[in-house]
Write a protein that holds these residues in place. Structure first.
Motif, PDB file in Angstrom:
ATOM      1  N   ASP A 159      21.051  -9.580  -4.463  1.00 48.56           N
ATOM      2  CA  ASP A 159      22.168 -10.416  -5.520  1.00 48.56           C
ATOM      3  C   ASP A 159      22.091 -12.018  -4.535  1.00 48.56           C
ATOM      4  OD1 ASP A 159      24.329 -11.206  -6.598  1.00 48.56           O
ATOM      5  OD2 ASP A 159      25.578  -8.866  -5.714  1.00 48.56           O
ATOM      6  N   PRO A 160      21.972 -13.113  -5.537  1.00 41.64           N
ATOM      7  CA  PRO A 160      21.824 -13.827  -5.733  1.00 41.64           C
ATOM      8  C   PRO A 160      23.382 -14.738  -5.415  1.00 41.64           C
ATOM      9  CG  PRO A 160      22.242 -13.446  -7.874  1.00 41.64           C
ATOM     10  CD  PRO A 160      21.671 -12.212  -7.353  1.00 41.64           C
ATOM     11  N   VAL A 161      24.342 -14.000  -5.242  1.00 39.09           N
ATOM     12  CA  VAL A 161      25.708 -14.126  -4.874  1.00 39.09           C
ATOM     13  C   VAL A 161      26.032 -14.325  -3.723  1.00 39.09           C
ATOM     14  CG1 VAL A 161      28.464 -13.883  -5.285  1.00 39.09           C
ATOM     15  CG2 VAL A 161      27.299 -13.650  -7.130  1.00 39.09           C
ATOM     16  N   ILE A 162      25.600 -12.697  -3.216  1.00 37.12           N
ATOM     17  CA  ILE A 162      25.614 -12.344  -1.388  1.00 37.12           C
ATOM     18  C   ILE A 162      24.935 -13.302  -0.946  1.00 37.12           C
ATOM     19  CG2 ILE A 162      24.954 -10.506  -0.091  1.00 37.12           C
ATOM     20  CD1 ILE A 162      26.087  -8.307  -1.556  1.00 37.12           C
ATOM     21  N   LEU A 163      23.812 -13.237  -1.444  1.00 36.54           N
ATOM     22  CA  LEU A 163      22.020 -14.421  -0.510  1.00 36.54           C
ATOM     23  C   LEU A 163      22.985 -15.961   0.032  1.00 36.54           C
ATOM     24  CD1 LEU A 163      19.177 -13.176  -1.568  1.00 36.54           C
ATOM     25  CD2 LEU A 163      19.947 -12.327   0.211  1.00 36.54           C
ATOM     26  N   SER A 202      29.616  -7.628  -2.922  1.00 32.85           N
ATOM     27  CA  SER A 202      29.025  -7.974  -4.194  1.00 32.85           C
ATOM     28  C   SER A 202      30.453  -8.646  -4.509  1.00 32.85           C
ATOM     29  CB  SER A 202      28.185  -7.759  -4.684  1.00 32.85           C
ATOM     30  OG  SER A 202      28.514  -6.018  -5.385  1.00 32.85           O
ATOM     31  N   VAL A 203      31.780  -7.403  -4.069  1.00 33.18           N
ATOM     32  CA  VAL A 203      32.673  -7.588  -4.995  1.00 33.18           C
ATOM     33  C   VAL A 203      34.068  -8.562  -4.177  1.00 33.18           C
ATOM     34  CG1 VAL A 203      35.470  -6.394  -5.013  1.00 33.18           C
ATOM     35  CG2 VAL A 203      33.074  -5.031  -5.222  1.00 33.18           C
ATOM     36  N   LEU A 204      33.322  -8.508  -2.619  1.00 31.85           N
ATOM     37  CA  LEU A 204      33.278  -9.234  -1.670  1.00 31.85           C
ATOM     38  C   LEU A 204      33.456 -11.094  -2.136  1.00 31.85           C
ATOM     39  CD1 LEU A 204      35.534 -10.312   0.737  1.00 31.85           C
ATOM     40  CD2 LEU A 204      33.331 -10.283   1.956  1.00 31.85           C
ATOM     41  N   PHE A 205      32.077 -11.456  -2.173  1.00 30.46           N
ATOM     42  CA  PHE A 205      32.298 -12.808  -2.346  1.00 30.46           C
ATOM     43  C   PHE A 205      32.356 -13.612  -4.285  1.00 30.46           C
ATOM     44  CE2 PHE A 205      29.187 -12.137   0.954  1.00 30.46           C
ATOM     45  CZ  PHE A 205      30.446 -13.116   1.738  1.00 30.46           C
ATOM     46  N   SER A 206      32.473 -11.930  -5.019  1.00 28.76           N
ATOM     47  CA  SER A 206      33.092 -11.962  -6.333  1.00 28.76           C
ATOM     48  C   SER A 206      34.701 -12.898  -6.689  1.00 28.76           C
ATOM     49  CB  SER A 206      33.004 -11.474  -7.500  1.00 28.76           C
ATOM     50  OG  SER A 206      33.621 -10.404  -7.173  1.00 28.76           O
ATOM     51  N   VAL A 207      35.530 -12.282  -5.335  1.00 30.71           N
ATOM     52  CA  VAL A 207      36.220 -12.957  -5.497  1.00 30.71           C
ATOM     53  C   VAL A 207      36.297 -14.226  -5.707  1.00 30.71           C
ATOM     54  CG1 VAL A 207      38.304 -12.648  -3.997  1.00 30.71           C
ATOM     55  CG2 VAL A 207      37.353 -10.934  -4.328  1.00 30.71           C
ATOM     56  N   GLU A 208      36.786 -15.297  -6.336  1.00 29.23           N
ATOM     57  CA  GLU A 208      36.294 -16.391  -6.393  1.00 29.23           C
ATOM     58  C   GLU A 208      37.184 -17.281  -4.809  1.00 29.23           C
ATOM     59  OE1 GLU A 208      37.820 -17.856  -9.584  1.00 29.23           O
ATOM     60  OE2 GLU A 208      37.086 -16.279 -11.047  1.00 29.23           O
ATOM     61  N   LYS A 209      38.493 -16.898  -5.028  1.00 28.87           N
ATOM     62  CA  LYS A 209      38.962 -17.961  -3.613  1.00 28.87           C
ATOM     63  C   LYS A 209      38.553 -17.871  -2.307  1.00 28.87           C
ATOM     64  CE  LYS A 209      41.411 -20.651  -5.821  1.00 28.87           C
ATOM     65  NZ  LYS A 209      41.155 -21.799  -6.204  1.00 28.87           N
ATOM     66  N   PHE A 210      37.486 -16.540  -2.394  1.00 33.56           N
ATOM     67  CA  PHE A 210      37.362 -16.092  -0.790  1.00 33.56           C
ATOM     68  C   PHE A 210      36.332 -17.485  -0.333  1.00 33.56           C
ATOM     69  CE2 PHE A 210      34.748 -14.459   2.416  1.00 33.56           C
ATOM     70  CZ  PHE A 210      35.376 -13.646   3.153  1.00 33.56           C
ATOM     71  N   LEU A 211      35.381 -18.244  -0.498  1.00 36.84           N
ATOM     72  CA  LEU A 211      34.930 -19.325  -0.295  1.00 36.84           C
ATOM     73  C   LEU A 211      36.075 -20.461   0.151  1.00 36.84           C
ATOM     74  CD1 LEU A 211      31.046 -18.793  -1.345  1.00 36.84           C
ATOM     75  CD2 LEU A 211      32.202 -18.433   0.844  1.00 36.84           C
ATOM     76  N   PRO A 212      36.114 -20.663  -1.006  1.00 33.32           N
ATOM     77  CA  PRO A 212      37.018 -22.086  -0.538  1.00 33.32           C
ATOM     78  C   PRO A 212      37.861 -21.528   0.444  1.00 33.32           C
ATOM     79  CG  PRO A 212      36.845 -21.129  -3.251  1.00 33.32           C
ATOM     80  CD  PRO A 212      36.416 -20.542  -2.540  1.00 33.32           C
ATOM     81  N   LYS A 226      17.102  -9.046   7.977  1.00 39.46           N
ATOM     82  CA  LYS A 226      16.333  -8.049   7.355  1.00 39.46           C
ATOM     83  C   LYS A 226      17.012  -6.965   6.269  1.00 39.46           C
ATOM     84  CE  LYS A 226      16.159  -7.279  12.202  1.00 39.46           C
ATOM     85  NZ  LYS A 226      16.599  -6.474  13.739  1.00 39.46           N
ATOM     86  N   MET A 227      17.636  -7.033   6.033  1.00 40.49           N
ATOM     87  CA  MET A 227      18.563  -6.877   4.773  1.00 40.49           C
ATOM     88  C   MET A 227      18.665  -7.409   3.223  1.00 40.49           C
ATOM     89  SD  MET A 227      20.551  -4.078   4.948  1.00 40.49           S
ATOM     90  CE  MET A 227      20.719  -3.369   5.946  1.00 40.49           C
ATOM     91  N   VAL A 228      17.653  -8.522   3.040  1.00 41.25           N
ATOM     92  CA  VAL A 228      17.040  -9.363   2.193  1.00 41.25           C
ATOM     93  C   VAL A 228      15.766  -8.606   1.540  1.00 41.25           C
ATOM     94  CG1 VAL A 228      16.503 -11.564   1.113  1.00 41.25           C
ATOM     95  CG2 VAL A 228      17.862 -10.872   2.558  1.00 41.25           C
ATOM     96  N   SER A 229      16.239  -8.279   0.615  1.00 40.33           N
ATOM     97  CA  SER A 229      14.949  -7.684  -0.126  1.00 40.33           C
ATOM     98  C   SER A 229      14.807  -7.952  -1.553  1.00 40.33           C
ATOM     99  CB  SER A 229      14.823  -6.304  -0.344  1.00 40.33           C
ATOM    100  OG  SER A 229      13.682  -5.631  -0.795  1.00 40.33           O
ATOM    101  N   PHE A 230      13.564  -8.443  -2.458  1.00 39.15           N
ATOM    102  CA  PHE A 230      13.247  -8.606  -3.574  1.00 39.15           C
ATOM    103  C   PHE A 230      12.292  -7.750  -4.218  1.00 39.15           C
ATOM    104  CE2 PHE A 230      14.315 -12.628  -1.830  1.00 39.15           C
ATOM    105  CZ  PHE A 230      15.998 -13.816  -2.991  1.00 39.15           C
ATOM    106  N   GLY A 231      12.349  -6.703  -3.149  1.00 39.84           N
ATOM    107  CA  GLY A 231      11.615  -5.235  -4.488  1.00 39.84           C
ATOM    108  C   GLY A 231      10.087  -6.081  -3.821  1.00 39.84           C
ATOM    109  N   ARG A 232       9.511  -5.858  -5.554  1.00 38.24           N
ATOM    110  CA  ARG A 232       7.867  -6.015  -5.410  1.00 38.24           C
ATOM    111  C   ARG A 232       8.402  -7.473  -5.455  1.00 38.24           C
ATOM    112  NH1 ARG A 232       4.745  -1.225  -6.751  1.00 38.24           N
ATOM    113  NH2 ARG A 232       3.114  -2.470  -7.393  1.00 38.24           N
ATOM    114  N   ASP A 233       8.957  -8.276  -5.395  1.00 40.09           N
ATOM    115  CA  ASP A 233       8.625  -9.407  -6.182  1.00 40.09           C
ATOM    116  C   ASP A 233       8.283 -10.491  -4.776  1.00 40.09           C
ATOM    117  OD1 ASP A 233       8.266 -12.389  -6.994  1.00 40.09           O
ATOM    118  OD2 ASP A 233      10.690 -12.194  -7.909  1.00 40.09           O
ATOM    119  N   PHE A 234       7.251  -9.989  -4.333  1.00 45.05           N
ATOM    120  CA  PHE A 234       6.179 -10.434  -2.738  1.00 45.05           C
ATOM    121  C   PHE A 234       6.845 -12.494  -2.970  1.00 45.05           C
ATOM    122  CE2 PHE A 234       4.067  -6.534  -2.291  1.00 45.05           C
ATOM    123  CZ  PHE A 234       5.130  -5.683  -1.943  1.00 45.05           C
ATOM    124  N   GLU A 235       6.560 -12.875  -3.715  1.00 47.82           N
ATOM    125  CA  GLU A 235       6.300 -14.819  -3.832  1.00 47.82           C
ATOM    126  C   GLU A 235       8.155 -15.084  -3.676  1.00 47.82           C
ATOM    127  OE1 GLU A 235       4.670 -16.322  -7.177  1.00 47.82           O
ATOM    128  OE2 GLU A 235       2.362 -14.678  -6.528  1.00 47.82           O
TER     129      GLU A 235
END
Lengths: 924, 277
Positions: free
Chosen positions: A564-568, A522-532, A603-612
């Motif tokens: 985390d939507p940023v990571i996803l 989450s920190v890594l992807f919040s580095v703004e210039k990482f994706l650019p 496998k690492m993605v989980s929205f908890g109880r929000d099954f939909e």
């Protein structure tokens, strides 16, 4: 301490002392923390290359002309002697012009080989000549860019030579020592006379004591033997080599060849090496060209470190002598040469680096801090010392440099712009800081100062080489803010003119360094210039490589599932990139790797109880990764799991809403499975998903899955590809069907279809399937069907699915149902008996016997033997199994024993009677 | 005293008329064509001087058994008259050689057998201590002789010293040389070891110099003001202690040769005195 000791006696005394000291603390062998020459070799060869044409001039015979002019009346003997030394093929002069670099390397390798050959065939003189000629090449500085590589190649030959000579003399010591008694005085005299006589004619080393090849692994012994117990022959041979070498006319070959056999001084006297090293060190002073001279020193240090690492004085002297000649680099002779070759100073100076780095490294190895400080001070005093500075930074301990980082930055800044390239200096400094930490208080300032310079570099290649190194330091000590700045700067420099295209390896290495330090994504992807930054990888193969690296790190370090939507978003993007690289030409392994990485993410993605939300993520993932089968399989499993989770949450009682959701999950699977290729993957997933549907009370959906599975069975090919090999599929099919039967037991009949609709359907398919000839699989399946039918005819089934009424409760033991069931049984049994009949041929008797027995066992276990027909059938089968003597007697005995034992149970009395009717065949 | 063994080996037993050993030592002098002319050189070679010639009988006539027989011997070296036992030396015009010959005389029907081998004589080390005689030198255009146009010479200053011109033959010649300054680039600096042989007799004498060895001590334009070592090992077979007798002389000299760009050759000569200690 560093002054050259002119008095050899004093020198000997000091070395004697140091020798004693070393015997005590035994630091005379270089430890493993000393980076060996071998590891530098490759790097130098790769770095110092040229596209210009090279020439090898093995000066044979040209010596004669030269000698002729200078000598008034040379005796014939002397002349022939000189000629012999200079030619190695009689009177030949080889000059190879216009060689490419590769040709040159090959030629040198050939020379190395011919040296070994000459030695092996006892042509010692020829061997010496080769070595002399080769070392002469080192005095030639044309195509100067290639000189460091040439040095590497030629010193390889010298090393070979040194080793050969040492080993031979050593073997003479060992052999004579162990085999011969000490020779008498007379014998010794004779040996000596013989030698002199030999020497009169020409230089022939005495006949070899052994045909070499004595194992010299015993370094320990080599180290401990003292010159006193070296026999005269060995000593004499050794002396002969040294005399021979002392008479080599030219300075450079004489120096190199003598240095190469430095170790042999051990045979002559204890102080040999310690006297020889300083002399050789002085000898280098005679070499005029500063580049040639610094490499000669490097070679001397290399040999010195190997043979006598405790003799530090010579190393130091080499260094200080070098400083004295440092001014020559800017002298006229060198400058004229550079102009002639069209080489600029900034590309000339780095040619010194490998040699200087090596010398510095030798000196700084285990050196006290004070010495390093003094060396630094001396370097500082010289004008235009960037070259020295660079070597200091490459060779000294990283901790030493790191604590003085600010000083170094100051010195680098003061350096002359026109000389040694500054980016190399900053690169060296950065390398140190990556290894060792500077003082806490200086850290930010160091980064600021360094980056201020780096960002001004104009050439993108220079810039990126430098930046790559400094990213490590930044990541190590600073937060995402600084890293972001650095990445932004890199993007800014590399984007114009698509400069990034030439620097993918460096950019890749930057990414690796960043992700190595930021495990929290989450920190890594919040580095703004990482994706650019990632966008700069425009060549697909590189891009995919980078994505793979990121995913690997993610899988390794991500502990908790995330939503985390940023990571996803970022990772979906990355995974999509990997997925989209797949095409028809992608290798299986590559696909497997990519699928593994993407699965790891899913496998690492989980929205908890929000099954939909979770389901819609799976829907999205399916649309993104449709080309990778393992990913789809994973998605189906994930969705099935989601359905079961829902059931668990609702404790089995679905509300209207959850029921709808579960049906959505089931539908997801149902429409995804057909897009897969692997037939057994599909079959198993149908079965699996059907079970999940059943568990969630989606009866019609479950039926649909099972029907789909049944209709798929005819498509199963006879051979399937497993790990690249074609294998028959029958055993897999059998396994699947058995599994299927166990599920069918609890599947309730559909009200609109007939009794046992699914079983009948499946039986038809099995009947029509083209089985392998000579295979009994079909019969085995029928036997299993019998088990199923027998289980179905029970009043209460062995297992149930919670909240699903199976046929037992639907029909409640209805006689019509049982009759249907019996009819089916009879049909199946008829099929089995039919098959047994066809096996009455000679070659199939064994199969008939074993099948018959297995059928017998089935009846015994599942059948009701009170029925006369069945009873008779079993007796017949028993006989059949034994008829042709193919049965295993022991099995038969065991079976019979079992029947007798069972008959003791209540309600099993009828078995006693059966047992009596089963005779055991006696062996004839 | 010369000692050793004579080995006789044969398949069968060997009949013989006696075995004897002969030691012979001669000085051969030759006049070089350069100093006296071709014909004189050819005819006028000076008579060899015999230093030693003696024979001993080893075995009386008899028979050697088959196989290998070793006969040890010790041979005293007595010189003829008042001559001196010089060291073995092989030069161009002067040769001092010692040989040992073993003769086996046999009956009329069989040939006599002879085997000759050379042996080396090293004179006993001289007792007296060698006094070092250092020599310092400075070379500039002004110190040179044999210069046609001194003005054309580039300016240079070369200084140095030899640690001693009295040298022990087994020890290297050492010293130092510093190029203090030089306008022209230096190509090479070399040490040339020269042997001077003089054959003299009543009619006059011939003196010839030959190079024995040439060793480069500096290659290329060496650093100014930095001393370069002078170091030369005397080649074992081409040098001997300096020899001065009434009939001939063997002496050694070293030349320091500096080659400057382009085509300037500067030589500085130093006579040496070699001895064995």
């Amino acid at each position: 301490m560093f002054a050259a000791s002119a008095d050899p006696a004093a020198l000997a005394a000091t070395t004697e002392n140091s020798r004693k000291k070393r015997d005590r603390d035994d630091n005379s062998i270089v430890g493993s923390d000393f980076e060996p020459w071998a590891s530098k070799r490759g790097e130098i060869l790769a770095r110092y290359t040229t596209t210009e044409k090279l020439s090898i001039n093995l000066f044979m015979g040209s010596e004669k002309g030269k000698a002729g002019t200078a000598i008034s009346a040379m005796s014939e003997k002397v002349r022939t002697r000189l000629e012999e030394l200079d030619d190695f093929e009689e009177g030949s002069q080889k000059e190879l012009l216009n060689l490419t670099q590769q040709d040159y390397v090959n030629r040198i390798e050939e020379l190395n080989q011919s040296l070994k050959d000459a030695w092996a065939s006892d042509q010692k003189v020829k061997a010496l000549k080769i070595v002399i000629q080769c070392s002469k090449l080192l005095s030639d500085t044309s195509v100067i860019q290639f000189y460091p590589s040439k040095f590497v190649l030629i010193t390889d030959i010298l090393d070979t030579f040194g080793k050969l000579v040492y080993e031979r003399i050593f073997s003479m010591c060992v052999d004579n020592h162990s085999i011969l008694p000490v020779p008498s005085a007379a014998e010794r005299k004779r040996a000596y006379l013989y030698k002199l006589e030999q020497a009169h004619s020409t230089f022939i080393p005495p006949p070899s004591a052994s045909s070499s090849g004595t194992s010299l692994e015993d370094e320990e012994m080599a180290y401990h033997f003292s010159p006193e117990n070296v026999n005269d022959t060995a000593k004499e041979t050794c002396l002969n080599w040294f005399f021979k070498i002392a008479s080599i006319r030219e300075l450079i070959p004489r120096f190199y060849v003598e240095a190469s056999i430095l170790k042999c001084n051990k045979f002559l006297s204890k102080t040999g090496i310690s006297e020889c090293l300083p002399r050789l060190t002085c000898m280098v002073r005679g070499i005029g060209d500063p580049l040639v001279s610094v490499y000669a020193r490097a070679y001397l240090c290399r040999v010195g470190m190997e043979v006598a690492p405790h003799l530090k004085e010579s190393l130091d002297k080499n260094f200080f002598d070098f400083l004295l000649t440092f001014k020559q680099i800017h002298g006229d002779t060198v400058q004229n040469q550079l102009v002639l070759q069209g080489v600029e100073l900034p590309s000339y100076l780095p040619l010194y680096s490998p040699a200087m780095d090596w010398i510095f490294q030798c000196i700084s190895y285990h050196a006290p801090e004070a010495l390093l400080t003094e060396m630094m001070e001396r370097c500082k005093k010289l004008a235009n010392n960037a070259l020295l500075l660079n070597s200091v930074m490459s060779a000294f301990r990283a901790e030493f440099i790191a604590t003085r980082s600010m000083d170094f930055i100051g010195m680098i800044k003061e350096c002359d712009e026109s000389g040694f390239p500054k980016h190399l200096l900053f690169r060296s400094l950065g390398l140190n800081l990556a290894l060792a930490n500077p003082p806490e208080s200086d850290r930010l300032q160091i980064l600021n100062e360094a980056w201020k310079v780096i960002t001004k570099l104009k050439n993108p290649q220079d810039y990126i080489n430098c930046a790559e190194v400094w990213v490590e330091y930044t990541c190590k000590h600073f937060t995402k803010r600084e890293v972001n700045t650095v990445l932004a700067d890199v993007i800014k420099h590399m984007t114009p003119d698509r400069a990034f295209e030439d620097s993918y390896p460096q950019l890749q290495s930057i990414i690796k360094k960043v992700i190595a330090h930021f495990h929290d994504f989450s920190v890594l992807f919040s580095v703004e210039k990482f994706l650019p930054f990632l966008d700069m990888f425009q060549k697909e193969s590189v891009r995919v490589e980078v994505c793979k690296c990121i995913m690997e790190v993610f899988i390794k370090h991500q502990q908790e599932p995330t939503k985390d939507p940023v990571i996803l978003n970022a990772l979906l993007h990355i995974c999509k990139t990997m997925h989209d690289s797949v095409n028809a030409l992608t290798l299986e392994d590559e696909k497997r790797m990519l699928a593994y990485l993407i699965n790891g993410f899913i496998k690492m993605v989980s929205f908890g109880r929000d099954f939909e939300q979770q389901l819609s993520f799976y829907v999205e993932a399916r649309s993104m990764f449709c080309n990778l089968e393992p990913v789809l399989v994973q998605l189906i499993h994930s969705v099935n799991r989601l359905a079961m989770e829902t059931r668990k949450v609702m404790k089995g009682n679905h509300s209207r809403k959850t029921a709808a959701f579960v049906r959505a999950c089931v539908a997801y699977c149902f429409i995804t499975i057909p897009s897969l290729v692997g037939i057994f993957t599909r079959l198993n997933l149908y079965l699996h998903s059907g079970q999940v549907a059943l568990a969630n009370q989606c009866l019609s959906q479950a039926d649909a899955f099972f029907k789909a599975a049944i209709s798929l069975v005819p498509e199963v090919p006879k051979m399937i590809n497993i790990d690249g090999k074609m294998r028959p599929s029958e055993s897999f099919l059998l396994e699947f069907l058995c599994n299927f039967f166990s599920t069918l037991l609890i599947v309730p009949d559909h009200p609109e279809h007939g009794v046992l609709f699914l079983v009948r359907e499946l039986l038809n398919v099995i009947q029509d399937y083209t089985w392998e000839d000579n295979s009994d699989e079909k019969i085995r399946i029928y036997t299993c069907v019998l088990h199923l039918l027998s289980a179905m005819s029970q009043e209460t089934y062995l297992y149930h699915v919670d909240k699903v009424d199976s046929n037992d409760s639907l029909y409640g033991g209805d006689s019509k149902f049982l009759a249907e069931n019996n009819k089916l049984c009879e049909t199946v049994m008829a099929q089995i008996l039919e098959h047994l009949k066809t096996l009455a041929k000679d070659e199939a008797l064994k199969r008939q016997s074993s099948l018959g027995l297995s059928f017998f066992n089935s009846i015994l276990a599942h059948g009701d033997l009170r029925s006369n027909r069945l009873n008779q059938l079993s007796v017949n089968l028993w006989h059949l199994a034994q008829r042709h003597g193919c049965a295993d007697t022991r099995t038969m005995v065991k079976t019979l024993e079992y029947i007798k034992k069972r008959s003791k149970h209540p309600d099993m009395g009828h078995l006693t009677e059966l047992a009596l009717r089963l005779p055991l065949q006696t062996r004839t | 005293m010369l000692s050793g063994v004579v080995v006789v080996s044969g398949k069968d037993s060997v009949q013989h008329q006696g075995v004897s050993l002969t030691v012979e030592g001669t000085v051969n002098l030759q006049l070089s064509a350069k100093s006296v002319g071709v014909f004189e050189a050819f005819y006028n070679s000076v008579k060899p001087i015999q230093i030693i010639n003696s024979t001993i009988e080893m075995v009386k006539p008899g028979k050697f058994p088959s196989g290998r027989t070793e006969i040890p011997f010790e041979f005293p070296l007595h010189v003829k008259g008042n001559r001196v036992l010089y060291e073995t030396y092989h030069g161009v015009f002067v040769n001092i050689q010692y040989t040992l010959r073993c003769d086996m005389r046999r009956s009329l029907l069989a040939k006599d057998l002879t085997k000759t081998c050379e042996f080396i004589v090293h004179s006993a080390p001289q007792k007296r201590k060698l006094t070092p005689s250092p020599v310092a030198f400075t070379v500039t255009p002004e110190t040179l002789q044999n210069v046609k146009e001194r003005a054309l010479l580039p300016k240079f200053l070369i200084r140095g010293h030899l640690n001693s011109t009295n040298c022990v033959i087994t020890q290297p010649l050492t010293g130092e040389l510093v190029v203090e300054s030089s306008e022209a680039a230096i190509k090479s600096i070399e040490l040339q070891l020269v042997r001077v042989e003089t054959c003299g007799c009543a009619e006059g004498y011939a003196r010839d110099a030959t190079e024995i060895q040439n060793i480069q001590i500096a290659d290329g334009d060496v650093c100014r003001g930095l001393s370069v070592p002078i170091y030369m090992v005397f080649p074992r077979l081409f040098t001997c202690p300096t020899l001065e007798t009434t009939n001939f002389k063997v002496e050694f000299e070293v030349n320091i040769v500096v080659l400057l760009h382009p085509e300037h050759l500067i030589t500085e000569n130093f006579p040496l005195k070699l001895c064995r200690v």
